[in-house]
Motif scaffolding. Structure first.
Motif, PDB file in Angstrom:
ATOM      1  N   ASN A  84       0.855  -1.206   0.000  1.00 55.10           N
ATOM      2  CA  ASN A  84       0.000   0.000   0.000  1.00 55.10           C
ATOM      3  C   ASN A  84       0.881   1.242   0.000  1.00 55.10           C
ATOM      4  N   GLY A  85       0.239   2.402  -0.093  1.00 57.32           N
ATOM      5  CA  GLY A  85       1.011   3.637  -0.197  1.00 57.32           C
ATOM      6  C   GLY A  85       1.875   3.895   1.026  1.00 57.32           C
ATOM      7  N   SER A  86       1.314   3.657   2.201  1.00 59.04           N
ATOM      8  CA  SER A  86       2.061   3.931   3.428  1.00 59.04           C
ATOM      9  C   SER A  86       3.355   3.118   3.484  1.00 59.04           C
ATOM     10  N   GLU A 117       4.776  15.391  -2.039  1.00 60.71           N
ATOM     11  CA  GLU A 117       3.790  15.017  -3.060  1.00 60.71           C
ATOM     12  C   GLU A 117       3.961  16.017  -4.204  1.00 60.71           C
ATOM     13  N   ASP A 120       6.374  11.193  -3.435  1.00 65.09           N
ATOM     14  CA  ASP A 120       5.217  10.376  -3.090  1.00 65.09           C
ATOM     15  C   ASP A 120       4.189  10.557  -4.199  1.00 65.09           C
ATOM     16  N   MET A 169      -0.845   9.055  -5.002  1.00 63.25           N
ATOM     17  CA  MET A 169      -2.094   9.515  -5.611  1.00 63.25           C
ATOM     18  C   MET A 169      -1.887   9.987  -7.050  1.00 63.25           C
ATOM     19  N   LYS A 195      -1.965   3.041  -5.129  1.00 58.41           N
ATOM     20  CA  LYS A 195      -3.340   3.341  -5.571  1.00 58.41           C
ATOM     21  C   LYS A 195      -3.698   2.836  -6.977  1.00 58.41           C
ATOM     22  N   HIS A 239       1.306  11.251   4.020  1.00 58.84           N
ATOM     23  CA  HIS A 239       2.073  10.140   3.445  1.00 58.84           C
ATOM     24  C   HIS A 239       1.695   8.796   4.053  1.00 58.84           C
ATOM     25  N   GLY A 240       0.498   8.714   4.614  1.00 54.17           N
ATOM     26  CA  GLY A 240       0.028   7.435   5.138  1.00 54.17           C
ATOM     27  C   GLY A 240      -0.037   7.414   6.649  1.00 54.17           C
ATOM     28  N   LEU A 293       6.108   4.261   1.232  1.00 56.04           N
ATOM     29  CA  LEU A 293       6.823   5.403   1.837  1.00 56.04           C
ATOM     30  C   LEU A 293       7.776   4.931   2.925  1.00 56.04           C
TER      31      LEU A 293
HETATM   32  C1  LIG Z   1       0.032  10.975  -1.240  1.00 51.11           C
HETATM   33  C2  LIG Z   1      -0.305   9.768  -0.431  1.00 51.11           C
HETATM   34  N1  LIG Z   1       0.669   9.055   0.118  1.00 51.11           N
HETATM   35  C3  LIG Z   1       0.424   7.945   0.842  1.00 51.11           C
HETATM   36  C4  LIG Z   1      -0.862   7.530   1.059  1.00 51.11           C
HETATM   37  C5  LIG Z   1      -1.132   6.280   1.854  1.00 51.11           C
HETATM   38  O1  LIG Z   1      -1.534   5.274   0.989  1.00 51.11           O
HETATM   39  P1  LIG Z   1      -2.371   4.011   1.557  1.00 51.11           P
HETATM   40  O2  LIG Z   1      -3.688   4.537   1.987  1.00 51.11           O
HETATM   41  O3  LIG Z   1      -2.456   3.086   0.374  1.00 51.11           O
HETATM   42  O4  LIG Z   1      -1.563   3.450   2.663  1.00 51.11           O
HETATM   43  C6  LIG Z   1      -1.922   8.253   0.507  1.00 51.11           C
HETATM   44  C7  LIG Z   1      -3.316   7.841   0.742  1.00 51.11           C
HETATM   45  O5  LIG Z   1      -4.259   8.539   0.496  1.00 51.11           O
HETATM   46  C8  LIG Z   1      -1.634   9.399  -0.252  1.00 51.11           C
HETATM   47  O6  LIG Z   1      -2.609  10.135  -0.799  1.00 51.11           O
END
Ligand SMILES: Cc1ncc(COP(=O)(O)O)c(C=O)c1O
Length: 429
Positions: free
Chosen positions: A109-111, A213, A247, A250, A276, A144-145, A114
């Motif tokens: 996942n995004g978190s 971002e 990052d 999104m 995402k 960033h999560g 990172l």
């Molecule tokens: C720019 C950004 N980084 C990290 C994340 C975290 O991603 P995740 O929800 O898949 O852990 C998000 C989630 O909205 C995000 O918008």
């Protein structure tokens, strides 16, 4: 009497970013830009289901790929083993990325994408004999999560204040958010650059990396900044050899109108985090992408050393197969044309709002994202969500900001209609 699904949900399930007062809607099926509830009522998914669903719901190409892959190989441990879907996906991504990006590290996942970049960045400096580089830089409002690393670098996002005493130290920079007709953008950028310069002067040799971002902060309210500002920030950091993490969780895969937001910049980061839209919104998968310079120092300089990170489902073959299918769809001329058509529809729609509503300001459009702020807000965001939902629109305002971020398969005329509908709702608020 048999309980309804909502009753069973309420008694069992703890939803993310939700409290017990929030309404819950049961969604039964999805098709294209639409979701349908239990009574087959149709909603337009104007947030791409938390920004993941780029090709629409129920996409058959992706669904079939998933089915075929599940029959062939559903999963295998990714330490000491590999598989074709992972290799093919990275090969495919390499083709749409600048040439320096040669190493791909999977997570879910995004978190975690990172987290991995933070750990790699620190490990890089530690292996270079500079373990004192323990500081990270980030922007006010950056999100960033929700892991501890993500919360630390997103310390000024306002989402995680409860946990502030657990977070590691991060230096922050004001974010020069801008919009159409903003005549203070240059002074905001100058101010941000002078804060950056003072961090560099006072702590330059203690900073491992900056995390940002590019072009748009999502969760803090679809806040746009100018490309030339990001170019300048990255130039200053690279002059001091500080690592740069983009990052693009999104912004990746066309969200800002180009393959990645960085495609609109003249600078390149050392790490690129993507998630995402990677699987078209079908399955969780993410990547931390970097280059040989980082890889060589972190791992291959010592054959006995292994980067200490991994998850049970790392590089799940089914998710990789979905991502391969999604990437092919993304590269198709149909999708590329859709990105342009959606951008045009946003311009048309925002103009409709400007012409018809007196209670909006700070309009902005970037690629497939349109956003504006409501000036006279007497409703909570939960109330607004409910009002929109009643009208068949799935929207999740961020504070005063309403944004529209649709799947790319949406009919541009539908999008224009949505803006017209929104103008009626806003006028009635
Ligand atoms: C720019 C950004 N980084 C990290 C994340 C975290 O991603 P995740 O929800 O898949 O852990 C998000 C989630 O909205 C995000 O918008």
């Amino acid at each position: 009497m048999k309980k309804t699904l909502i009753e069973r949900d309420k008694s069992l399930i703890w939803h993310p970013f939700s409290n017990t007062l929030d309404d819950i809607t049961v969604i039964k099926r999805g098709e294209g830009a639409y979701l349908y509830d239990e009574s087959d009522r149709r909603y337009v998914d104007l947030i791409s289901s938390w920004w993941v669903n780029i090709h629409g719901h129920g996409n058959k190409t992706i669904a079939n790929k998933i089915y075929e892959q599940a029959l062939a190989l559903e999963h295998v441990v990714f330490a000491g083993f590999t598989h074709e879907p992972a290799i093919e996906l990275c090969d495919g991504l390499k083709q749409i990325l600048p040439t320096q990006y040669s190493k791909f590290f999977f997570s879910d996942n995004g978190s975690t994408a990172l987290e991995v970049s933070l750990k790699m960045a620190y490990q890089y400096w530690s292996n270079r004999g500079e373990p004192n580089r323990t500081l990270f830089l980030s922007f006010d409002g950056g999100y960033h999560g929700d892991t501890f690393g993500g919360m630390s670098i997103g310390v000024k996002s306002g989402f995680h204040d409860t946990f502030s005493s657990f977070l590691f130290k991060v230096l922050t920079i004001p974010y020069p958010a801008t919009w159409t007709g903003d005549d203070e953008v240059e002074s905001k950028e100058q101010n941000a650059l002078s804060v950056l310069d003072s961090h560099l002067m006072n702590h330059g040799t203690e900073i491992a990396a900056i995390v940002l971002e590019p072009l748009i902060q999502g969760a803090s309210g679809m806040r746009i900044c100018r490309a030339q500002f990001i170019n300048e920030v990255v130039k200053r950091l690279h002059q001091q050899n500080i690592l740069v993490i983009f990052d693009e969780v999104m912004t990746g895969f066309g969200r800002t109108g180009t393959d990645f937001a960085m495609s609109q910049l003249s600078v390149e980061p050392d790490f690129l985090c993507i998630a995402k839209g990677l699987t078209g919104g079908f399955l969780p998968l993410s990547l931390t992408v970097t280059n040989d310079k980082i890889f060589d120092l972190v791992v291959s300089s010592n054959a006995h050393y292994a980067f200490p990170h991994g998850h049970s489902y790392t590089a799940n073959p089914i998710a990789c197969a979905a991502a391969i299918a999604s990437l092919e769809l993304f590269k198709s001329s149909r999708t590329q044309e859709a990105l342009i058509a959606i951008n045009e529809a946003h311009h048309h729609g925002i103009q409709t709002l400007v012409d018809r509503c007196h209670n909006i300001c700070n309009t902005r459009i970037l690629g497939t994202i349109g956003a504006f702020e409501i000036t006279t807000l007497q409703h909570s965001t939960a109330e607004l969500r409910k009002i929109f939902l009643k009208e068949g629109l799935i929207l999740r305002p961020l504070g005063h900001t309403v944004y529209i971020l649709p799947p790319y398969c949406i009919d541009p005329n539908e999008l224009k209609k949505v803006y017209h509908q929104l103008s009626n709702i806003l006028n009635a608020l």
